[in-house]
Design an enzyme around this catalytic site. Structure first.
Site, short mmCIF file in Angstrom:
data_model
loop_
_atom_site.label_atom_id
_atom_site.label_comp_id
_atom_site.label_asym_id
_atom_site.label_seq_id
_atom_site.Cartn_x
_atom_site.Cartn_y
_atom_site.Cartn_z
CE1 TYR A 70 -25.23 78.53 36.18
CE2 TYR A 70 -27.55 78.70 35.58
CZ TYR A 70 -26.51 78.00 36.18
OH TYR A 70 -26.74 76.81 36.79
CD GLN A 104 -20.88 68.77 46.19
OE1 GLN A 104 -22.07 68.52 46.08
NE2 GLN A 104 -20.33 69.01 47.36
CB VAL A 106 -19.72 75.74 38.68
CG1 VAL A 106 -20.45 74.41 38.72
CG2 VAL A 106 -20.56 76.84 39.35
CG HIS A 122 -21.82 69.67 40.23
ND1 HIS A 122 -22.32 70.02 41.45
CD2 HIS A 122 -22.01 68.33 40.14
CE1 HIS A 122 -22.79 68.95 42.08
NE2 HIS A 122 -22.60 67.91 41.30
CB CYS A 133 -22.50 71.91 17.13
SG CYS A 133 -21.55 73.33 17.73
CB CYS A 153 -23.46 75.77 14.59
SG CYS A 153 -24.31 75.60 16.17
N GLY A 190 -17.18 72.16 53.57
CA GLY A 190 -18.22 73.09 53.13
C GLY A 190 -19.23 72.53 52.15
CB THR A 191 -20.23 69.65 50.62
OG1 THR A 191 -21.35 69.13 49.89
CG2 THR A 191 -19.55 68.52 51.35
CG ASN A 216 -20.49 72.54 56.93
OD1 ASN A 216 -21.07 73.58 57.22
ND2 ASN A 216 -20.80 71.82 55.86
#
Ligand code: NAD
Ligand code: ZN
Length: 248
Positions: A70, A104, A106, A122, A133, A153, A190-191, A216
């Site tokens: 990530y 979709q 992120v 998403h 938490c 936390c 574009g999906t 697309n």
């Protein structure tokens, strides 16, 4: 076979006549911003195994590995800029034609581009969420140390995205369902259309007699129900549609 120019005119006419056009976007719209797609040519899943990286089990097994991946993707996203495809959708919204974008993605690029109504199905790679938490953290930059910890936390933070096998947040899903139930035109950009529920939304419009316009570089799972399928890059085709609409 109609040529691209004719298809662009057709799409522009449908959009101008529409009463409630809604757009669904996937990783393809951000490809020209330098963010790799998942399934298309050069897609990320060709190089990585999804079950090693984007599932709750993978995170449980090896949070470090998942965060490393990530963090790499965050570097790509944080240095990326919206492209002419994102900007054309901003124009369509300002013209009062496009009501909302359901994405979709992120990467947050629709909002950075200037689109006002954006539903992120998403989640966002720019946020972390505490597994203990639920506290949410917005990252100004990719975390230097992974896995990052909750400032509240001390628990483990996870990316605030929807992984395979997880449910779409209900507020985003409800909003998207409302939009597509109202829509008379679905613009599909574009999906691959294979991830539920995004692949289902255009069908809602089609079943009510509305029109589906798709852009697309390759055929997708949506192409069989598309009234207008324009093969090409979002960043090239969408500005041309906007240009045509201005002339109508
Ligand atoms: P996908 O990777 O499954 O499919 C991408 C699609 O875009 C393909 O059909 C491909 O042909 C098309 N495409 C590639 N370049 C294009 C271009 N320049 N113009 C137009 N189309 C182009 O993507 P998806 O359908 O969004 O898959 C869903 C999952 O991928 C989601 O869970 C999403 O969260 C995730 N994802 C997000 C990002 C991002 O935020 N930018 C990037 C990769 C994956
Ligand atoms: Zn916490």
């Amino acid at each position: 076979m109609e040529n691209i120019k004719e298809l662009i005119v057709k799409a522009a006419k449908i959009l101008v006549k529409s009463k409630y056009a809604v757009c669904i976007t996937g990783a393809g719209i951000s490809a020209e911003s330098g963010i790799p797609t998942f399934r298309g040519r050069d897609g990320l899943w060709r190089r990585f195994r999804v079950e090693d990286l984007a599932t709750p089990e993978a995170f449980h097994r090896n949070p470090n590995l998942v965060w490393e991946w990530y963090r790499w993707r965050m570097h790509l996203v944080y240095s990326a800029k919206p492209n002419s495809g994102h900007l054309a959708l901003v124009d369509l919204e300002r013209m009062g034609i496009l009501r909302c974008i359901v994405t979709q993605n992120v990467d947050g690029l629709h909002t950075i581009a200037g689109s006002k109504c954006v539903v992120e199905l998403h989640g966002s790679i720019r946020r972390g969420r505490c597994v203990e938490c639920n506290f949410k953290v917005v990252f100004d930059a990719p975390p230097e140390v992974v896995p990052p910890k909750c400032p509240k936390c001390g628990g483990l933070l996870r990316p605030d995205v929807v992984w395979f096998g997880e449910a779409i947040p209900s507020d985003a899903l409800n909003k998207a369902m409302q939009l597509f139930s109202k829509a008379d035109v679905a613009l599909v950009i574009g999906t691959s259309g294979v991830v539920y529920p995004a692949g289902y939304f255009p069908h809602i419009v089609k079943e009510k007699g509305g029109a589906v316009i798709e852009v697309n570089i390759d055929e997708s799972a949506i192409t069989p129900i598309a009234d207008v399928f324009i093969r090409g890059r979002a960043g090239e085709i969408l500005p041309k549609i906007v240009e045509k609409i201005r002339l109508i």
